[in-house]
Design an enzyme around this catalytic site. Structure first.
Site, PDB file in Angstrom:
ATOM      1  N   CYS A  42       0.842  -1.197   0.000  1.00 41.27           N
ATOM      2  CA  CYS A  42       0.000   0.000   0.000  1.00 41.27           C
ATOM      3  C   CYS A  42       0.879   1.250   0.000  1.00 41.27           C
ATOM      4  CB  CYS A  42      -0.913   0.005   1.224  1.00 41.27           C
ATOM      5  SG  CYS A  42      -2.048   1.419   1.269  1.00 41.27           S
ATOM      6  N   ASP A  44       0.440   3.773   1.696  1.00 43.15           N
ATOM      7  CA  ASP A  44       0.365   4.387   3.032  1.00 43.15           C
ATOM      8  C   ASP A  44       1.753   4.734   3.572  1.00 43.15           C
ATOM      9  OD1 ASP A  44       0.107   4.629   5.973  1.00 43.15           O
ATOM     10  OD2 ASP A  44      -1.964   4.020   5.605  1.00 43.15           O
ATOM     11  N   ARG A  46       2.783   5.043   6.421  1.00 37.97           N
ATOM     12  CA  ARG A  46       3.176   4.345   7.651  1.00 37.97           C
ATOM     13  C   ARG A  46       3.702   2.941   7.390  1.00 37.97           C
ATOM     14  NH1 ARG A  46      -2.636   5.124  10.164  1.00 37.97           N
ATOM     15  NH2 ARG A  46      -3.025   4.504   8.006  1.00 37.97           N
ATOM     16  N   HIS A  98      -2.152  -3.971   5.026  1.00 42.82           N
ATOM     17  CA  HIS A  98      -1.941  -3.567   6.422  1.00 42.82           C
ATOM     18  C   HIS A  98      -3.275  -3.270   7.088  1.00 42.82           C
ATOM     19  CE1 HIS A  98      -2.563   0.878   5.924  1.00 42.82           C
ATOM     20  NE2 HIS A  98      -2.358   0.549   4.666  1.00 42.82           N
ATOM     21  N   CYS A 101      -6.007   0.145   7.003  1.00 40.58           N
ATOM     22  CA  CYS A 101      -5.822   0.697   5.653  1.00 40.58           C
ATOM     23  C   CYS A 101      -7.006   1.615   5.289  1.00 40.58           C
ATOM     24  CB  CYS A 101      -5.717  -0.449   4.643  1.00 40.58           C
ATOM     25  SG  CYS A 101      -5.404   0.124   2.956  1.00 40.58           S
TER      26      CYS A 101
END
Ligand code: CO
Length: 215
Positions: A42, A44, A46, A98, A101
């Site tokens: 992803c 993302d 993080r 994750h 998400c």
């Protein structure tokens, strides 16, 4: 607006730290790229791929998009897979979702953000396909966790079903595909046990992984 001078300063510091640790670090990387792994994850911020598995530059080939979706007509993702398999000869491809998400949550709650809703439609398809598992999972957070896992399982199967992977297996190239999910809360990756290393029993492995998603 703040300038990006601090990032460029960070970069110079990072480069000199690397050279201090290993004087030929960049020289070595310049000449070869031979990662053993392709990470499909992803976007993302993080979930920084290299950092989570403690791999250096040069060791992990990476493709990231919103909610780690592998679509059969996505030339971007398919090109990454093809180059990784046919040219770099990676030995492992991991689809890494994750928990927490935002893309999965938006798909589950049918939130509207614009163009991206069309991309997230693929996850809504997974939600509809496994509605019976997801709706019995408990509250919305638990449902979201199950959809994160099922999305990874679905996208891992999508990787395995590409002509690229099927052709690699047909000619005996050693290659495994895996499905993982990363926990933002604890930093730990969980293996969703959908590892496939040949065209044999793909359906069985996929179905066992789906039944392994805890309700
Ligand atoms: Co995400």
């Amino acid at each position: 607006m703040e300038t990006l001078a601090n990032l460029l300063q960070n970069n110079r510091q990072w480069a000199s730290d690397r050279i201090a640790l290993q004087s030929d670090f960049f020289k070595r990387l310049e000449n070869i790229q031979s990662p053993k792994y392709l990470w499909i994850g992803c976007s993302d911020s993080r979930v920084p791929a290299n950092e989570i598995v403690a791999l250096d530059p040069g060791e992990l080939f990476v493709h990231r998009n919103v909610a780690n979706v592998v679509v059969h007509t996505d030339l971007n993702c398919l090109s990454v897979i093809q180059y990784a398999v046919d040219v770099l000869h990676v030995e492992h491809i991991m689809v890494v979702g994750h928990y927490g998400c935002g893309g999965v949550r938006a798909a589950l709650q049918n939130n509207r953000y614009g163009l991206i809703d069309n991309w997230l439609r693929h996850i809504q398809d997974v939600n509809q396909k496994y509605r019976s598992i997801i709706e019995t999972a408990g509250d919305i957070d638990k449902q979201e966790d199950r959809l994160c896992e099922l999305n990874v399982i679905e996208q891992t199967l999508n990787v395995a079903e590409t002509t690229i992977i099927q052709d690699a297996w047909a000619k005996g190239q050693p290659l495994q595909v895996h499905g993982w999910v990363y926990g933002l809360k604890d930093g730990i990756i969980r293996d969703l046990k959908i590892t496939m290393d040949s065209a044999d029993d793909m359906t069985g492995i996929y179905q066992r992984a789906v039944s392994g998603v805890k309700i």
